[in-house]
Enzyme design. Sequence first.
Site, PDB file in Angstrom:
ATOM      1  CE  LYS A  19      -2.764   8.624   1.771  1.00  0.00           C
ATOM      2  NZ  LYS A  19      -1.630   7.565   1.944  1.00  0.00           N
ATOM      3  CG  ASP A 144      -5.881   5.698   1.880  1.00  0.00           C
ATOM      4  OD1 ASP A 144      -5.977   5.025   2.909  1.00  0.00           O
ATOM      5  OD2 ASP A 144      -4.789   5.683   1.168  1.00  0.00           O
TER       6      ASP A 144
END
Length: 291
Positions: A19, A144
């Site tokens: 990401k 996350d």
Amino acid sequence: MTSATIPAHAELILPAPAKLNLMLHILGRRADGYHQLQTLFQFLDHGDELGFSVRQDGEIRLHTPIDGVPHASNLIVRAAKRLQEASGTTLGADIWLDKRLPMGGGIGGGSSDAATTLLGLDHLWHTRLGEDRLAEIGLALGADVPVFVRGRAAFAEGVGELLTPVELEEPWFLVAVPQVFVSTAEVFGAPELTRDTPPIKVRSLLAGGGRNDCQPVVEKRYPEVRNALILLNKFVSARLTGTGACIFGSFPNRDDADKVARQLPGTLPSFVAQGRNISMLHRRLQALAKK
């Protein structure tokens, strides 16, 4: 398709995508020491890969350990054991990791591996806890992890757990990997870190606002990152992702990104990948569900 690391007999092979934090604002610090933040996540079509097979004896065996990471503290192993505890299953797993993403890079390697483990074993073990419960388990492993469990590009608030799905353009990114490990704890503990950025509305952000509040700290403390940013900025507007060390620039097409990648020195590894609003992991799971 198997890699050299994952054997052909693995029952399930899933991606663990990278990401990018397209921006990262630090709004303040909570009483518990965690930081209030706002960030914008988008996935890449590049990442690690994991293979899974069911064991009947309840053991969790990671056959591809990471140098310097004890078995018990590996996020993959911890995720599998948390899922066992939450579901009550007596099943175990053999797990293989094809590690392609750098550690300490700010592109989510460990968190993505944990999320893929949760979703992959939930599928194989037929525990079917659901996305909300898996995201809750994931949050206990790292801030996350939930965004990877959800698998959608998102505007994140709180400590990163409050997610609002967003639809972004899906440009091509050149991600450069300075050869240094950046300590997230050091960056967030730095006295000079900006901690009073005013909150921004998601619509303002999507109109082009935002920066990375961690970048000045990382540039000051890690000359390898500062030098890489100077270099990449000669070709494209470059920015740090998360706390780094990886940096990125966006391009309208792959050819443009590849051209710049070819001009970077061999001492600065890089890769080109496309941004994705739905993660490769979720695309794969959706395909499995249709079979």
